[in-house]
Design a protein around this motif. Structure first.
Motif, PDB file in Angstrom:
ATOM      1  N   VAL A  12       1.641  30.265  27.609  1.00  0.00           N
ATOM      2  CA  VAL A  12       2.036  28.933  26.486  1.00  0.00           C
ATOM      3  C   VAL A  12       1.790  29.505  25.132  1.00  0.00           C
ATOM      4  CG1 VAL A  12       1.215  26.961  25.887  1.00  0.00           C
ATOM      5  CG2 VAL A  12       1.303  27.586  28.367  1.00  0.00           C
ATOM      6  N   ASN A  13       0.811  30.316  24.914  1.00  0.00           N
ATOM      7  CA  ASN A  13       0.629  30.894  23.372  1.00  0.00           C
ATOM      8  C   ASN A  13       1.944  31.673  22.927  1.00  0.00           C
ATOM      9  OD1 ASN A  13      -1.955  29.839  23.754  1.00  0.00           O
ATOM     10  ND2 ASN A  13      -3.039  31.714  24.063  1.00  0.00           N
ATOM     11  N   THR A  14       2.227  32.378  23.839  1.00  0.00           N
ATOM     12  CA  THR A  14       3.447  33.355  23.427  1.00  0.00           C
ATOM     13  C   THR A  14       4.661  32.285  23.157  1.00  0.00           C
ATOM     14  OG1 THR A  14       2.865  34.865  24.807  1.00  0.00           O
ATOM     15  CG2 THR A  14       4.972  35.219  23.845  1.00  0.00           C
ATOM     16  N   LYS A  15       4.925  31.212  23.854  1.00  0.00           N
ATOM     17  CA  LYS A  15       5.921  30.252  23.539  1.00  0.00           C
ATOM     18  C   LYS A  15       5.714  29.726  22.196  1.00  0.00           C
ATOM     19  CE  LYS A  15       6.902  28.976  28.087  1.00  0.00           C
ATOM     20  NZ  LYS A  15       7.017  28.066  29.396  1.00  0.00           N
ATOM     21  N   ILE A  16       4.435  29.367  21.974  1.00  0.00           N
ATOM     22  CA  ILE A  16       4.140  28.607  20.493  1.00  0.00           C
ATOM     23  C   ILE A  16       4.419  29.744  19.468  1.00  0.00           C
ATOM     24  CG2 ILE A  16       2.534  27.932  19.104  1.00  0.00           C
ATOM     25  CD1 ILE A  16       0.989  26.823  21.837  1.00  0.00           C
ATOM     26  N   ALA A  17       4.121  30.882  19.646  1.00  0.00           N
ATOM     27  CA  ALA A  17       4.293  31.997  18.764  1.00  0.00           C
ATOM     28  C   ALA A  17       6.017  32.266  18.406  1.00  0.00           C
ATOM     29  CB  ALA A  17       3.623  33.084  18.878  1.00  0.00           C
ATOM     30  N   VAL A  18       6.886  32.315  19.370  1.00  0.00           N
ATOM     31  CA  VAL A  18       8.038  32.546  19.531  1.00  0.00           C
ATOM     32  C   VAL A  18       8.693  31.223  18.622  1.00  0.00           C
ATOM     33  CG1 VAL A  18      10.193  32.644  20.723  1.00  0.00           C
ATOM     34  CG2 VAL A  18       8.226  34.229  21.330  1.00  0.00           C
ATOM     35  N   VAL A  19       8.266  29.988  19.104  1.00  0.00           N
ATOM     36  CA  VAL A  19       9.201  28.930  18.680  1.00  0.00           C
ATOM     37  C   VAL A  19       8.742  29.008  16.927  1.00  0.00           C
ATOM     38  CG1 VAL A  19       8.837  26.458  18.823  1.00  0.00           C
ATOM     39  CG2 VAL A  19       8.937  27.604  20.603  1.00  0.00           C
ATOM     40  N   LEU A  20       7.361  29.264  16.591  1.00  0.00           N
ATOM     41  CA  LEU A  20       7.239  29.184  15.317  1.00  0.00           C
ATOM     42  C   LEU A  20       7.954  30.100  14.524  1.00  0.00           C
ATOM     43  CD1 LEU A  20       5.172  27.768  13.115  1.00  0.00           C
ATOM     44  CD2 LEU A  20       3.841  29.846  13.538  1.00  0.00           C
ATOM     45  N   GLY A  21       8.073  31.428  15.069  1.00  0.00           N
ATOM     46  CA  GLY A  21       8.763  32.365  14.349  1.00  0.00           C
ATOM     47  C   GLY A  21      10.267  31.887  14.123  1.00  0.00           C
ATOM     48  N   LEU A  22      10.839  31.215  15.092  1.00  0.00           N
ATOM     49  CA  LEU A  22      12.017  30.923  15.075  1.00  0.00           C
ATOM     50  C   LEU A  22      12.307  29.735  14.056  1.00  0.00           C
ATOM     51  CD1 LEU A  22      13.418  30.992  18.966  1.00  0.00           C
ATOM     52  CD2 LEU A  22      14.194  32.236  16.883  1.00  0.00           C
ATOM     53  N   ILE A  23      11.247  28.976  14.013  1.00  0.00           N
ATOM     54  CA  ILE A  23      11.448  27.667  13.209  1.00  0.00           C
ATOM     55  C   ILE A  23      11.158  28.291  11.590  1.00  0.00           C
ATOM     56  CG2 ILE A  23      10.197  25.912  12.171  1.00  0.00           C
ATOM     57  CD1 ILE A  23       9.576  25.174  15.072  1.00  0.00           C
ATOM     58  N   PHE A  25      12.267  31.225  10.576  1.00  0.00           N
ATOM     59  CA  PHE A  25      13.230  31.986  10.459  1.00  0.00           C
ATOM     60  C   PHE A  25      14.472  30.934  10.031  1.00  0.00           C
ATOM     61  CE2 PHE A  25      17.319  33.673  11.716  1.00  0.00           C
ATOM     62  CZ  PHE A  25      17.485  34.756  10.901  1.00  0.00           C
ATOM     63  N   ILE A  26      14.833  29.864  10.764  1.00  0.00           N
ATOM     64  CA  ILE A  26      15.841  28.883  10.434  1.00  0.00           C
ATOM     65  C   ILE A  26      15.679  28.296   9.122  1.00  0.00           C
ATOM     66  CG2 ILE A  26      16.545  26.739  11.110  1.00  0.00           C
ATOM     67  CD1 ILE A  26      16.205  27.707  14.224  1.00  0.00           C
ATOM     68  N   VAL A  27      14.381  27.898   8.759  1.00  0.00           N
ATOM     69  CA  VAL A  27      14.061  27.133   7.648  1.00  0.00           C
ATOM     70  C   VAL A  27      14.303  28.292   6.346  1.00  0.00           C
ATOM     71  CG1 VAL A  27      12.287  26.289   6.162  1.00  0.00           C
ATOM     72  CG2 VAL A  27      12.333  25.500   8.508  1.00  0.00           C
ATOM     73  N   LEU A  28      13.926  29.472   6.442  1.00  0.00           N
ATOM     74  CA  LEU A  28      13.770  30.398   5.289  1.00  0.00           C
ATOM     75  C   LEU A  28      15.440  30.645   5.309  1.00  0.00           C
ATOM     76  CD1 LEU A  28      11.100  32.481   5.504  1.00  0.00           C
ATOM     77  CD2 LEU A  28      11.432  30.614   3.731  1.00  0.00           C
ATOM     78  N   PHE A  29      16.379  30.571   6.342  1.00  0.00           N
ATOM     79  CA  PHE A  29      17.659  31.244   6.374  1.00  0.00           C
ATOM     80  C   PHE A  29      18.503  30.305   5.630  1.00  0.00           C
ATOM     81  CE2 PHE A  29      22.032  31.265   8.184  1.00  0.00           C
ATOM     82  CZ  PHE A  29      22.287  32.734   7.824  1.00  0.00           C
ATOM     83  N   PHE A  30      18.002  28.957   6.000  1.00  0.00           N
ATOM     84  CA  PHE A  30      19.083  27.865   5.172  1.00  0.00           C
ATOM     85  C   PHE A  30      18.628  27.796   3.736  1.00  0.00           C
ATOM     86  CE2 PHE A  30      19.864  26.203   9.533  1.00  0.00           C
ATOM     87  CZ  PHE A  30      21.282  26.134   9.574  1.00  0.00           C
ATOM     88  N   LYS A  31      17.481  27.838   3.428  1.00  0.00           N
ATOM     89  CA  LYS A  31      16.972  27.909   1.919  1.00  0.00           C
ATOM     90  C   LYS A  31      17.736  29.218   1.464  1.00  0.00           C
ATOM     91  CE  LYS A  31      13.010  27.044   0.652  1.00  0.00           C
ATOM     92  NZ  LYS A  31      12.112  25.957   0.076  1.00  0.00           N
ATOM     93  N   LEU A  32      17.648  30.507   2.057  1.00  0.00           N
ATOM     94  CA  LEU A  32      18.455  31.508   1.554  1.00  0.00           C
ATOM     95  C   LEU A  32      20.014  30.986   1.173  1.00  0.00           C
ATOM     96  CD1 LEU A  32      18.530  34.485   0.585  1.00  0.00           C
ATOM     97  CD2 LEU A  32      19.318  34.943   3.192  1.00  0.00           C
ATOM     98  N   ILE A  33      20.557  30.459   2.190  1.00  0.00           N
ATOM     99  CA  ILE A  33      22.090  30.147   1.922  1.00  0.00           C
ATOM    100  C   ILE A  33      22.250  29.355   0.894  1.00  0.00           C
ATOM    101  CG2 ILE A  33      24.062  28.950   3.235  1.00  0.00           C
ATOM    102  CD1 ILE A  33      23.528  31.641   4.373  1.00  0.00           C
ATOM    103  N   LEU A  70       9.242  38.133   7.613  1.00  0.00           N
ATOM    104  CA  LEU A  70       8.297  36.997   7.468  1.00  0.00           C
ATOM    105  C   LEU A  70       8.123  36.314   8.770  1.00  0.00           C
ATOM    106  CD1 LEU A  70       8.774  35.730   3.878  1.00  0.00           C
ATOM    107  CD2 LEU A  70       6.840  37.020   4.685  1.00  0.00           C
ATOM    108  N   ALA A  71       9.259  35.840   9.279  1.00  0.00           N
ATOM    109  CA  ALA A  71       9.409  35.251  10.662  1.00  0.00           C
ATOM    110  C   ALA A  71       8.576  35.998  11.632  1.00  0.00           C
ATOM    111  CB  ALA A  71      10.687  34.813  11.264  1.00  0.00           C
ATOM    112  N   VAL A  72       8.863  37.232  11.747  1.00  0.00           N
ATOM    113  CA  VAL A  72       8.017  37.974  12.983  1.00  0.00           C
ATOM    114  C   VAL A  72       6.602  38.050  12.561  1.00  0.00           C
ATOM    115  CG1 VAL A  72       7.797  40.352  13.803  1.00  0.00           C
ATOM    116  CG2 VAL A  72       9.946  39.394  13.578  1.00  0.00           C
ATOM    117  N   VAL A  73       6.214  38.197  11.264  1.00  0.00           N
ATOM    118  CA  VAL A  73       4.938  38.439  10.907  1.00  0.00           C
ATOM    119  C   VAL A  73       4.103  36.976  11.091  1.00  0.00           C
ATOM    120  CG1 VAL A  73       3.075  38.739   8.933  1.00  0.00           C
ATOM    121  CG2 VAL A  73       5.031  40.396   9.244  1.00  0.00           C
ATOM    122  N   GLY A  74       5.022  35.824  10.806  1.00  0.00           N
ATOM    123  CA  GLY A  74       4.229  34.438  10.886  1.00  0.00           C
ATOM    124  C   GLY A  74       3.991  34.256  12.351  1.00  0.00           C
ATOM    125  N   GLY A  75       4.976  34.554  13.357  1.00  0.00           N
ATOM    126  CA  GLY A  75       5.023  34.423  14.766  1.00  0.00           C
ATOM    127  C   GLY A  75       3.846  35.585  15.317  1.00  0.00           C
TER     128      GLY A  75
END
Length: 87
Positions: A12-23, A25-33, A70-75
């Motif tokens: 469960v902890n790994t799922k939370i970390a993966v989801v947070l890393g994806l979130i 990444f997605i937020v920062l990617f759209f901010k970059l675009i 940043l996404a990998v480090v955050g996760g």
């Protein structure tokens, strides 16, 4: 790739970390675009010079790699914090 994600998300902890890393990444990617679109309209001369010299692709890839790091480090930080309390 799919089996790697399934193997990594067994706890469960790994799922939370993966989801947070994806979130992250997605937020920062759209901010970059959106930032690149704003940059194109605010500074058309600099945009054209970067486009002609090949610096625009390098700059975009450099910033995209920073977002991925940043996404990998955050996760990873979330995973360490969540696994630290499993005693």
């Amino acid at each position: 790739m799919n089996s790697l994600i399934l193997a990594a998300s067994t706890a469960v902890n790994t799922k939370i970390a993966v989801v947070l890393g994806l979130i992250i990444f997605i937020v920062l990617f759209f901010k970059l675009i959106m930032g690149f679109i704003k940059f194109c309209f605010r500074h058309p001369v600099i945009f054209i010079v970067l486009l002609l010299c090949g610096g625009l692709g390098f700059l975009f890839n450099f910033l995209l790699a920073g977002i991925l790091i940043l996404a990998v480090v955050g996760g990873g930080i979330v995973l360490m914090v969540l696994n630290g309390f499993d005693d």
